[in-house]
Write an enzyme that holds these catalytic residues in place. Structure first.
Site, mmCIF file in Angstrom:
data_model
loop_
_atom_site.group_PDB
_atom_site.id
_atom_site.type_symbol
_atom_site.label_atom_id
_atom_site.label_comp_id
_atom_site.label_asym_id
_atom_site.label_seq_id
_atom_site.Cartn_x
_atom_site.Cartn_y
_atom_site.Cartn_z
ATOM 1 N N CYS A 133 -41.055 49.188 73.174
ATOM 2 C CA CYS A 133 -42.372 49.579 72.684
ATOM 3 C C CYS A 133 -43.478 49.209 73.685
ATOM 4 O O CYS A 133 -43.392 49.529 74.863
ATOM 5 C CB CYS A 133 -42.596 48.928 71.317
ATOM 6 S SG CYS A 133 -43.870 49.674 70.310
ATOM 7 N N HIS A 134 -44.529 48.491 73.226
ATOM 8 C CA HIS A 134 -45.619 48.103 74.126
ATOM 9 C C HIS A 134 -45.177 47.084 75.172
ATOM 10 O O HIS A 134 -45.885 46.850 76.159
ATOM 11 C CB HIS A 134 -46.791 47.529 73.322
ATOM 12 C CG HIS A 134 -47.542 48.552 72.542
ATOM 13 N ND1 HIS A 134 -47.217 48.875 71.245
ATOM 14 C CD2 HIS A 134 -48.588 49.342 72.887
ATOM 15 C CE1 HIS A 134 -48.037 49.817 70.807
ATOM 16 N NE2 HIS A 134 -48.877 50.132 71.780
ATOM 17 N N GLU A 164 -49.414 56.305 70.100
ATOM 18 C CA GLU A 164 -50.667 55.560 70.115
ATOM 19 C C GLU A 164 -51.736 56.286 69.292
ATOM 20 O O GLU A 164 -52.526 55.659 68.562
ATOM 21 C CB GLU A 164 -51.152 55.376 71.554
ATOM 22 C CG GLU A 164 -52.014 54.154 71.790
ATOM 23 C CD GLU A 164 -51.248 52.839 71.660
ATOM 24 O OE1 GLU A 164 -51.328 52.237 70.561
ATOM 25 O OE2 GLU A 164 -50.602 52.422 72.628
#
Length: 230
Positions: A133-134, A164
């Site tokens: 993910c991030h 996002e």
């Protein structure tokens, strides 16, 4: 056997706002669960060391396995209360580094040169760079000794621009992972938003979103088995 180093954020809020963020709980606990199944020990590090905040939204996406790790004394103490500082880490002790997500990482992962040096040392020692993910934000700026981005020419994935937008954070985050990855020469891969997807290219393993944690962990475990390291 060498251990796996799990990287977590110290950021408590979306910068410039009053909204809380932090570690996305499942991105740590689900990975830890898979490591425990095969007897791989883990350590936890954060840019500042010490306290790691939880993204409150991540608590809505828990199940019994996530909560069982979360409630354990070991996780509370080592992953949330007393994470190690980068200066306490010896890269030679680790076969892989794993960057967790949660929006907080967008502010403290990318420019942390100490963590970058640790990651590069692990990678240069035939270890693995992994993220979900991030957490890809921790890999975006790592450069080798010649100044080349490690992700350049590699197939990777991470939280997409579409995801996002759906999360309602496109205007809040300092940059877009997908955009920077392409700028730094990576071949950014993706599947339908919020569906499980993980990519392995050499010794770099990345997952697209919170639903991809176990896929990343299993790819890493499989590689370690193939190398007779398990």
């Amino acid at each position: 056997m060498k251990k796996v180093l799990i990287v977590e954020t110290n950021v408590t809020r979306y910068q410039g706002t009053k909204e809380p963020t932090g570690l996305w709980l499942g991105e740590a606990t689900e990975f830890v669960e898979e490591m425990q199944k095969v007897g791989i020990q883990v350590d936890y590090v954060s840019p500042k060391g010490g306290f790691v905040p939880l993204d409150p939204r991540s608590m809505k996406y828990t199940d019994e396995s996530i909560l069982s790790i979360y409630e354990s004394e070991d996780f509370v103490q080592r992953a949330l209360t007393n994470t190690l500082k980068p200066s306490q880490i010896n890269p030679e002790e680790y076969i892989a580094i794993y960057y967790t997500g949660g929006h907080g990482v967008m502010w403290d992962f990318p420019k942390d040169t100490q963590l970058q040096k640790i990651a590069l040392a692990i990678y240069n020692n035939k270890g693995y760079l992994t993220s979900v993910c991030h957490g890809i934000a921790g890999l975006l700026d790592i450069q080798d000794e010649r100044g080349k981005y490690v992700i350049s020419g590699k197939n990777i994935t991470g939280f997409t621009t579409t995801e996002e937008i759906i999360a309602g954070k496109k205007s809040v985050v300092p940059f877009l992972n997908q955009q920077v990855a392409k700028k730094h020469g990576a071949n950014f891969k993706k599947k339908r938003f919020y569906s499980e997807y993980a990519v392995k290219d050499g010794r770099i393993i990345t997952g697209q979103n919170p639903f991809s944690v176990k896929a990343v962990a299993k790819l890493l475990i499989n590689e370690l088995k193939l190398e007779n390291l398990l």
